[in-house]
Design a protein around this motif. Structure first.
Motif, short mmCIF file in Angstrom:
data_model
loop_
_atom_site.label_atom_id
_atom_site.label_comp_id
_atom_site.label_asym_id
_atom_site.label_seq_id
_atom_site.Cartn_x
_atom_site.Cartn_y
_atom_site.Cartn_z
N ARG A 9 9.08 0.94 -0.66
CA ARG A 9 8.82 2.30 -0.21
C ARG A 9 9.42 2.48 1.18
N SER A 10 10.61 3.03 1.22
CA SER A 10 11.35 3.11 2.48
C SER A 10 10.70 4.05 3.49
N TYR A 11 9.84 4.96 3.02
CA TYR A 11 9.23 5.95 3.91
C TYR A 11 8.08 5.39 4.74
N THR A 12 7.56 4.24 4.38
CA THR A 12 6.38 3.71 5.08
C THR A 12 6.77 3.07 6.41
N LYS A 13 5.77 2.92 7.28
CA LYS A 13 5.98 2.35 8.62
C LYS A 13 4.88 1.33 8.91
N GLY A 14 4.77 0.33 8.06
CA GLY A 14 3.70 -0.65 8.18
C GLY A 14 3.68 -1.39 9.50
N ASN A 15 4.85 -1.57 10.13
CA ASN A 15 4.92 -2.32 11.38
C ASN A 15 4.17 -1.65 12.52
N VAL A 16 3.89 -0.35 12.39
CA VAL A 16 3.13 0.34 13.42
C VAL A 16 1.75 -0.32 13.60
N HIS A 45 0.85 -1.19 0.00
CA HIS A 45 0.00 0.00 0.00
C HIS A 45 0.88 1.24 0.00
N GLU A 46 0.50 2.23 -0.82
CA GLU A 46 1.31 3.43 -1.00
C GLU A 46 1.50 4.21 0.30
N LEU A 47 0.50 4.26 1.14
CA LEU A 47 0.58 5.03 2.39
C LEU A 47 0.89 4.14 3.59
N ALA A 48 0.18 3.01 3.70
CA ALA A 48 0.29 2.17 4.90
C ALA A 48 1.45 1.18 4.85
N GLY A 49 2.13 1.07 3.70
CA GLY A 49 3.20 0.10 3.56
C GLY A 49 2.66 -1.23 3.11
N TRP A 50 1.74 -1.78 3.88
CA TRP A 50 1.05 -3.02 3.50
C TRP A 50 -0.33 -3.03 4.15
N GLY A 51 -1.19 -3.85 3.61
CA GLY A 51 -2.54 -3.96 4.15
C GLY A 51 -2.97 -5.39 4.30
N GLY A 52 -3.56 -5.69 5.45
CA GLY A 52 -4.11 -7.01 5.71
C GLY A 52 -5.39 -6.87 6.51
N ALA A 53 -5.53 -7.64 7.58
CA ALA A 53 -6.76 -7.63 8.37
C ALA A 53 -6.98 -6.29 9.07
N ILE A 54 -5.92 -5.70 9.62
CA ILE A 54 -6.07 -4.45 10.36
C ILE A 54 -6.55 -3.33 9.45
N LYS A 55 -5.94 -3.19 8.30
CA LYS A 55 -6.36 -2.14 7.38
C LYS A 55 -7.76 -2.40 6.84
N ASN A 56 -8.09 -3.66 6.62
CA ASN A 56 -9.43 -4.03 6.16
C ASN A 56 -10.49 -3.58 7.17
N ASP A 76 10.35 -5.84 -11.01
CA ASP A 76 9.05 -5.26 -10.66
C ASP A 76 9.31 -4.07 -9.73
N LEU A 77 8.30 -3.62 -8.99
CA LEU A 77 8.45 -2.43 -8.16
C LEU A 77 9.38 -2.65 -6.97
N LEU A 78 9.64 -3.91 -6.63
CA LEU A 78 10.55 -4.21 -5.53
C LEU A 78 11.99 -3.95 -5.98
N LYS A 79 12.60 -2.89 -5.44
CA LYS A 79 13.94 -2.48 -5.88
C LYS A 79 15.04 -2.89 -4.91
N ASP A 85 12.66 -6.89 4.81
CA ASP A 85 11.33 -6.30 4.69
C ASP A 85 11.04 -5.93 3.24
N LYS A 86 10.14 -6.68 2.61
CA LYS A 86 9.84 -6.47 1.20
C LYS A 86 9.11 -5.15 0.96
N PHE A 87 8.27 -4.75 1.88
CA PHE A 87 7.49 -3.52 1.67
C PHE A 87 8.37 -2.29 1.85
N GLN A 88 9.34 -2.36 2.76
CA GLN A 88 10.33 -1.30 2.86
C GLN A 88 11.23 -1.27 1.63
N GLY A 89 11.39 -2.43 1.00
CA GLY A 89 12.17 -2.50 -0.23
C GLY A 89 11.51 -1.78 -1.39
#
Length: 369
Positions: free
Chosen positions: A341-348, A158-169, A324-327, A335-339
């Motif tokens: 978008r380094s600015y995100t903080k999904g672990n929060v 996710h562009e803002l949240a880093g990643w989305g699963g049950a919590i974001k849902n 792909d987008l994973l750089k 951490d694939k999602f930090q890979g």
């Protein structure tokens, strides 16, 4: 105390272990039938996908959960809420049509479809939570009225949240537009050196905050509602919030909303994460990019924090896809999602979720044979 998370991989050479049977088995092993009573009005919380997106959960998978709820003598309905941004799900009519186009018809899933926040996202219940950011949160009325909830989530980036699963849902997905706006509460800013004046932001802005002046995008901070749609569509990545000050608080607000969505359903909630087709973006975007890791499997738990933590760990254990987008962070354990978008903080989501009592990060991963 650690929470149980049940897991099945997609590896199979038998009809006994196809995805259909596995979803039913997960439902049973996770004990979902145990919290359902006869005639319980049970929300099956989904994301029906934006028009143009094809990475949402397969309706055939949803049918398996619906059938198991019916087997427990409860009454399931599939549901989602309207979007804050403009698109194919901004009101209940367009939302319903999009869901049907994507296969979520009664003939396929076996349950009625209800847009939980009403025709124009005005069907709202205020839920008291008394947390750091919110004393109360705005939740879709039909989610609050439901006796039980089973949330099915596509685990992805996710562009803002880093990643989305049950919590974001639960958080964004169970909130009306007004609640989504409270969660975002971000002001988007334009890097004028990167802006090419393409007008994509102006085209998608639901409130007219983004405009072109002298062929450069300008965002009116007094009008902007912080939905982030302009950031998602900007081809030059010239639009961003102030990550240093905004993103951590955004993640906490989102997690508090997740808490509010299920506060009255303790002991009456279940969660299933589909960790497949792990795309870089949410199913809210009108496209589906290449997945960043191989398909992993399906997980189920009554604890959304433990479930998301286990899903995240399993994704990070994979070897990331090239081209792909994973750089970066391709190696297992990174951490694939930090890979992406380094600015995100999904672990929060999981750390703050544990802090406020939504669940625990400690889990027992139980692999089904």
């Amino acid at each position: 105390m650690a929470s149980d998370v049940f897991f099945v991989s997609f590896k199979t050479r038998s009809w006994k272990h196809n995805k259909i049977n596995r979803i039913q088995e997960l439902f049973d092993k996770a004990g979902f039938a145990g919290f359902l009573k006869k005639k319980d009005l049970t929300a099956v919380k989904l994301h029906f996908g934006e028009r143009g997106n094809d990475s949402f959960i397969n309706p055939v998978y949803v049918r398996q959960v619906v059938d198991k709820i019916k087997e427990a003598k409860a009454k399931p309905f599939i549901t989602d809420t309207n979007t804050l941004y403009s698109g194919s799900r901004a009101n209940a009519i367009d939302h319903y049509i999009t869901a049907i186009e994507h296969g979520f018809a009664y003939a396929v899933v076996g349950a009625p479809l209800i847009i939980a926040d009403g025709l124009t996202s005005k069907s709202i219940a205020e839920v008291e939570i008394d947390k750091k950011h919110f004393k109360s949160v705005k939740i879709a009325s039909d989610i609050v009225c439901a006796d039980a909830i089973i949330a099915l989530s596509h685990f992805k980036g996710h562009e803002l949240a880093g990643w989305g699963g049950a919590i974001k849902n639960l958080a964004m997905g169970c909130a009306p537009a007004a609640g989504k706006q409270q969660q975002h509460d971000l002001t988007m800013k334009v890097d004028k050196d990167k802006c090419t004046g393409c007008g994509s932001c102006e085209d998608v802005c639901p409130v007219g905050a983004a405009k072109l002046e002298d062929e450069i995008s300008i965002i009116d901070a007094k009008v902007c509602i912080g939905c982030g749609e302009c950031m998602t569509v900007c081809p030059e990545k010239a639009i961003n919030p102030d990550w240093a000050t905004d993103i951590g608080a955004f993640m906490e607000r989102m997690t508090e909303y997740a808490y509010g969505a299920v506060k009255d359903k303790l002991g009456k909630m279940g969660f299933i994460n589909f960790v497949q087709n792990v795309t870089p973006d949410c199913d809210c975007v009108p496209w589906s990019d290449s997945p960043i890791v191989p398909d992993v499997g399906i997980l189920a738990s009554t604890d959304p924090v433990a479930l998301d933590k286990a899903s995240l760990d399993l994704v990070n254990d994979q070897i990331g896809h090239q081209h792909d987008l994973l750089k970066g962070n391709h190696d297992p354990g990174l951490d694939k999602f930090q890979g992406m978008r380094s600015y995100t903080k999904g672990n929060v989501q999981v750390s703050y979720g544990e802090e406020i009592g939504l669940g625990t990060q400690e889990y027992n991963l139980i692999k089904l044979d």
